[in-house]
Write an enzyme that holds these catalytic residues in place. Structure first.
Site, PDB file in Angstrom:
ATOM      1  N   GLU A  56       0.830  -1.207   0.000  1.00 56.13           N
ATOM      2  CA  GLU A  56       0.000   0.000   0.000  1.00 56.13           C
ATOM      3  C   GLU A  56       0.866   1.261   0.000  1.00 56.13           C
ATOM      4  O   GLU A  56       0.629   2.217   0.746  1.00 56.13           O
ATOM      5  CB  GLU A  56      -0.968  -0.015   1.182  1.00 56.13           C
ATOM      6  CG  GLU A  56      -1.926  -1.199   1.121  1.00 56.13           C
ATOM      7  CD  GLU A  56      -2.995  -1.218   2.195  1.00 56.13           C
ATOM      8  OE1 GLU A  56      -2.752  -0.696   3.290  1.00 56.13           O
ATOM      9  OE2 GLU A  56      -4.082  -1.762   1.917  1.00 56.13           O
ATOM     10  N   GLU A  75     -12.922  -2.588  11.501  1.00 53.86           N
ATOM     11  CA  GLU A  75     -12.809  -1.765  10.297  1.00 53.86           C
ATOM     12  C   GLU A  75     -13.907  -2.046   9.265  1.00 53.86           C
ATOM     13  O   GLU A  75     -14.606  -1.146   8.822  1.00 53.86           O
ATOM     14  CB  GLU A  75     -11.432  -1.998   9.661  1.00 53.86           C
ATOM     15  CG  GLU A  75     -11.260  -1.261   8.358  1.00 53.86           C
ATOM     16  CD  GLU A  75      -9.893  -1.509   7.723  1.00 53.86           C
ATOM     17  OE1 GLU A  75      -9.046  -2.174   8.328  1.00 53.86           O
ATOM     18  OE2 GLU A  75      -9.685  -1.019   6.603  1.00 53.86           O
ATOM     19  N   ASP A 116      -8.438  -8.958   3.228  1.00 54.27           N
ATOM     20  CA  ASP A 116      -8.209  -7.876   4.186  1.00 54.27           C
ATOM     21  C   ASP A 116      -9.360  -7.782   5.177  1.00 54.27           C
ATOM     22  O   ASP A 116     -10.178  -6.870   5.078  1.00 54.27           O
ATOM     23  CB  ASP A 116      -8.058  -6.556   3.412  1.00 54.27           C
ATOM     24  CG  ASP A 116      -7.603  -5.406   4.307  1.00 54.27           C
ATOM     25  OD1 ASP A 116      -7.242  -5.673   5.459  1.00 54.27           O
ATOM     26  OD2 ASP A 116      -7.627  -4.257   3.840  1.00 54.27           O
TER      27      ASP A 116
HETATM   28  C1  GCV Z   1      -2.706   0.162   8.487  1.00 59.52           C
HETATM   29  C2  GCV Z   1      -6.118  -2.200   5.264  1.00 59.52           C
HETATM   30  C3  GCV Z   1      -6.547  -0.989   6.037  1.00 59.52           C
HETATM   31  C4  GCV Z   1      -5.401  -0.031   6.253  1.00 59.52           C
HETATM   32  C5  GCV Z   1      -4.280  -0.776   6.955  1.00 59.52           C
HETATM   33  C6  GCV Z   1      -3.894  -1.984   6.104  1.00 59.52           C
HETATM   34  C7  GCV Z   1      -2.847  -2.827   6.781  1.00 59.52           C
HETATM   35  O1  GCV Z   1      -5.815  -1.856   3.960  1.00 59.52           O
HETATM   36  O2  GCV Z   1      -7.597  -0.375   5.384  1.00 59.52           O
HETATM   37  O3  GCV Z   1      -5.863   1.034   7.031  1.00 59.52           O
HETATM   38  O4  GCV Z   1      -3.195   0.056   7.173  1.00 59.52           O
HETATM   39  O5  GCV Z   1      -5.012  -2.798   5.901  1.00 59.52           O
HETATM   40  O6  GCV Z   1      -3.234  -3.803   7.398  1.00 59.52           O
HETATM   41  O7  GCV Z   1      -1.681  -2.521   6.694  1.00 59.52           O
END
Ligand code: GCV
Length: 832
Positions: free
Chosen positions: A306, A413, A385
């Site tokens: 990411e 989340e 995820d």
């Molecule tokens: C901390 C997902 C979440 C992100 C998170 C990522 C991860 O994409 O939306 O907020 O980032 O996972 O676990 O690194």
């Protein structure tokens, strides 16, 4: 029916003092037991406590015993320095107790962090011994003893040894240095504010206590999307303050680091992991940190994921990256948690062979055996995820010569954030118990299957400064559930639900039954009204991950595709015709997933692309199942309200009211989800609901069809987030919309579906005829400033007498950017 835990349940029931509670003590309430129960325990529990050894966790154990016994039994244990000739609780490591009380003749082989609760009678005097190999184990034993009393279990003839299933039982906090939190819903950070550590760290030590009560032994204190500044030298002393607050509770601090740090803050011209300058930089940095925090647990590293810096910049591997950091930690006994969450978020969605689910395996399987022994690859439970349902990640079974930890997300989340009841222990259990071929996920993660030196469980916790830690009372159950499973993943979800309920809300049998059942069905309910059959969360994937948005996952590079079109739905991940993801599993597991006939309905659309008319094991077509499950889920969420009302007066009023408001909100959102997803699939498939519910809402009056004064009709995006794809919005200071009631006279409930954006506090009034029958403000802080699925909320006004010809009028007063928008009203006969 739940099996009772309690030997004297009825006696506990009368105990709950119904005073208002804010939830800050969570499950460590230690409320006074009912008089009869307390009398029984007063006979069984000695009056004296003796600590052999005064090291930090043992001192905490002693204080905790005093606090807990005083709370539950109304007795203050007398502290003695030596084992007296009267009955006493004696706590200490085995070594220390052997020295302090050789007459006990204690000997055992105990594992690190494990404990032994033992009644010893010596010279006719009974003692309760709480012992362990190390101080942390003694602390865990003290908590276990107190939990037994709180749960009504016998403590008079103890001989119980417990060993944690895995050495690693950690939480990760995704806290930013400015005090905000990524995916945190329980308020600002307890660690950070304004770019530095908070002055007042009292919540950190309270958190340490909560964690210790579950046997959690490590906590990383900053976001895995790490700010490189954290490795600036002036942070070492700040991290040391946090470590000092946690240390009495046996919780080791860890930090998340940014892989680009040698260059971004270290003054080097590279962060290439094989460059000796880079290795020396990490070594010096680790030394600096360990000088300040000698018991630092280690680092967490998210690299090449990411947009984070990673080894790919230099054509190096994840093993190169992990090892250069791990070697810097090694001499200090530190661990490097290297996140397995690595994928390309710019994938070409047009290529049907592309598949994000494949990524972790494809990245890490070829590197098996190339990671140092103090590296742990931290693997999310599923391959995508933290979606509402995913298969167990095949990576767990694919690393035979690499340490692993299973990463579970406690913060909700994709699970309704802090607004919905979704108890995650049943979901985690399914993953942890899943047999991947070489072993179950829990055994693989803990390092048991391949005899690894370390491994275990990491929960993304994200508690915050809110009084109740998690933004609402019920989400605490997820922190509790994670901790209990990390200690013992063989515990059942019902057992955990019942324990938590009893500790958090007391032992009234009706409360126990109601709350436990609500918890246990909540994941399935949420899955049903959001994304059943393996569809995953049909939410705003590229935004807040909260409200409904069926197509947000499609036609972009993030790879959470469900590939619904006019003829069918689902990702073809088969080996035969699809992405081949299924081939990452062992043959026995792959065989089940590959076969459409054998693949469980719950995951069918995760594994296969099928026509809407495909018939599932349930005997229903896919499309009818989508409709039916959404209606079932919404009805279940609606029924929570009545269930909760059934325990009014049996728990304290404050938490009763706060949870009730949350469940009412959830029921409204469930309806939004139900309608949005059902309407979307109806429009796409053009196959009507066999039960004629979809698109057919008796009693619903669309706002845009009402007589509007000032309000204007607006298109809502995505269209499915509003009934009829439209809402009304007020562009001036005050607007009204009215309709005339034409039905039978009687008592009715009016529901107003309005939009509570976070960019203002609009006010509403509801009139029947000239009479104002309700007014409210839209003051919630949902994560959206738009008129959409996230902001859609419901106001319910019961007991309204209507007669034909009555005018029903909604008046809206906008504020800031919030336009007092609403979607529809529903006029429903009141139940008697
Ligand atoms: C901390 C997902 C979440 C992100 C998170 C990522 C991860 O994409 O939306 O907020 O980032 O996972 O676990 O690194």
């Amino acid at each position: 029916m739940l099996r009772p835990l309690c030997v004297i349940p009825a006696l506990l029931a009368c105990a709950a003092a119904l005073r208002a509670e804010d939830g800050s003590v969570a499950w460590l309430r230690y409320t006074a037991l009912g008089e009869t129960a307390a009398r029984g325990y007063r006979l069984a529990v000695p009056a004296v406590v003796v600590a052999a050894g005064a090291a930090a966790p043992i001192d905490s154990a002693q204080q905790e015993l005093i606090r807990g016994i005083r709370g539950m039994l109304g007795r203050t244990l007398r502290v003695e320095a030596h084992v007296p000739r009267e009955s006493a609780i004696v706590i200490g490591t085995l070594d220390e107790i052997q020295k302090a009380a050789p007459q006990f003749g204690l000997s055992a082989k105990l594992e690190p962090d494990g404990f032994w609760l033992k009644t010893i009678t010596e010279g006719g005097v009974p003692y309760i011994v709480v012992t362990a190999e190390d101080g942390r184990g003694v602390l865990y034993g003290a908590f276990a003893l107190l939990r037994k009393i709180a749960l009504g279990e016998a403590v008079d003839r103890l001989d119980e040894r417990q060993t944690p299933y895995a050495p690693v039982r950690w939480v990760n906090q995704w806290d930013n240095l400015d005090g905000s939190m990524e995916r945190g819903y329980g308020g600002p950070s307890i660690f950070w504010e304004g770019g530095h550590v908070r002055q007042d760290l009292s919540r950190v030590s309270e958190y340490g206590r909560l964690l210790a009560s579950l046997g959690i032994n490590g906590c990383s204190i900053n976001n895995v999307n790490a700010d490189p500044q954290l490795l600036d030298s002036d942070f070492a002393a700040q991290i040391a303050r946090i470590a000092a607050a946690f240390r009495p509770w046996g919780v080791q601090v860890a930090v998340s680091v940014d892989f680009g740090s040698p260059k971004s803050i270290g003054g080097l011209d590279t962060f290439d992991p094989v460059d000796p300058k880079v290795a020396a930089w990490w070594k010096a940095k680790a030394e600096e940190l360990y000088r300040a925090v000698p018991d630092l647990g280690g680092f967490v590293l998210k690299a090449d994921s990411e947009g984070r810096a990673g080894p790919s910049t230099y054509g190096r591997t994840h093993a190169d990256a992990a090892n250069v950091v791990a070697r810097a930690l090694k001499t200090h006994g530190g661990l490097l948690f290297y996140r397995g969450f690595v994928y390309d978020h710019h994938m070409d969605w047009r290529n049907p062979k592309n598949d994000r689910a494949r990524a972790a395996y494809d990245n890490f399987h070829p590197l098996d055996g190339r990671f140092d022994d103090n590296v742990i690859v931290q693997i999310k439970n599923g391959p995508i995820d933290f979606q509402v349902r995913e298969p167990a990640s095949p990576v767990f079974g694919a690393l035979e010569r690499t340490n692993e930890a299973a990463e579970l997300q406690i913060t909700q989340e994709y699970m309704g954030q802090a607004r919905f009841l979704v108890f995650l222990a049943p979901m985690w259990k399914e993953t942890l118990d899943f047999d991947l071929g070489p072993g179950t996920v829990k055994a693989l993660a803990a390092g048991k299957t391949f005899h690894r030196p370390t491994g275990g469980f990491v929960g993304v916790a994200n508690v915050g400064l809110d009084e109740n830690w998690t933004g609402n009372h019920l989400s605490q159950a997820n922190l509790y559930g994670f901790g209990r499973l990390a200690w013992n993943p063989d515990l059942s979800a019902p057992r955990i639900a019942e324990e938590w309920t009893r500790l958090t809300f007391g032992g009234d049998p009706k409360v126990l039954e109601t709350v436990s059942v609500l918890l246990l069905k909540s994941w399935r309910t949420y899955e049903n009204y959001t994304g059943p059959l393996g569809l995953q969360g049909l939410t705003d994937i590229v935004g807040n991950h909260y409200g409904v948005s069926v197509e947000a996952s499609e036609r972009n590079g993030w790879g959470q595709w469900h590939r619904a079109d006019q003829t069918g739905v689902g990702m073809d991940r088969t080996m035969a015709t699809g992405t081949g993801y299924i081939g990452q599993y062992s043959p026995a597991v792959a065989k089940v997933f590959e076969s459409l006939e054998d693949c469980p309905d719950d995951l069918v659309l995760f594994m296969h692309h099928v026509p809407y008319t495909y018939s599932l094991h349930s005997g229903k077509t896919v499309i009818q199942s989508i409709y039916d499950l959404h209606y079932e889920g919404e009805q279940a969420a609606e029924s929570y309200i009545g269930d909760w009302k059934g325990i009014a007066g049996r728990i304290d009023d404050r938490r009763y009211r706060e949870v009730l408001a949350q469940l009412e909100y959830q029921a409204g959102q469930a309806e939004v989800w139900r309608d949005a997803v059902s309407n979307w699939f109806f429009r796409e498939s053009r196959i009507p609901d066999a039960k004629s519910r979809v698109g057919n809402h008796p009693g619903r009056v669309e706002a845009e069809a009402m007589m509007l004064e000032g309000y204007t009709a607006v298109d809502v995006h995505p269209w499915e987030a509003a009934s009829g794809g439209k809402a009304v919005s007020c562009p001036i200071t005050q607007c009204a919309a009215s309709t005339r009631y034409n039905g039978a006279p009687g008592w009715y409930t009016l529901r107003i579906q309005y939009f509570d954006q976070n960019n203002g506090t609009a006010r509403y009034k509801l009139r029947v005829g000239d009479q104002v029958v309700d007014e409210w403000v839209a003051a919630a802080h949902v994560p959206s400033a738009k008129i959409d699925g996230s902001t859609s909320a419901r106001r319910t006004v019961g007991g309204i007498a209507l007669r034909a010809g009555d005018s029903i009028r909604v008046e809206g007063m906008p504020d800031g950017g919030e336009t007092a928008a609403f979607d529809y009203i529903e006029i429903l006969p009141s139940e008697n």
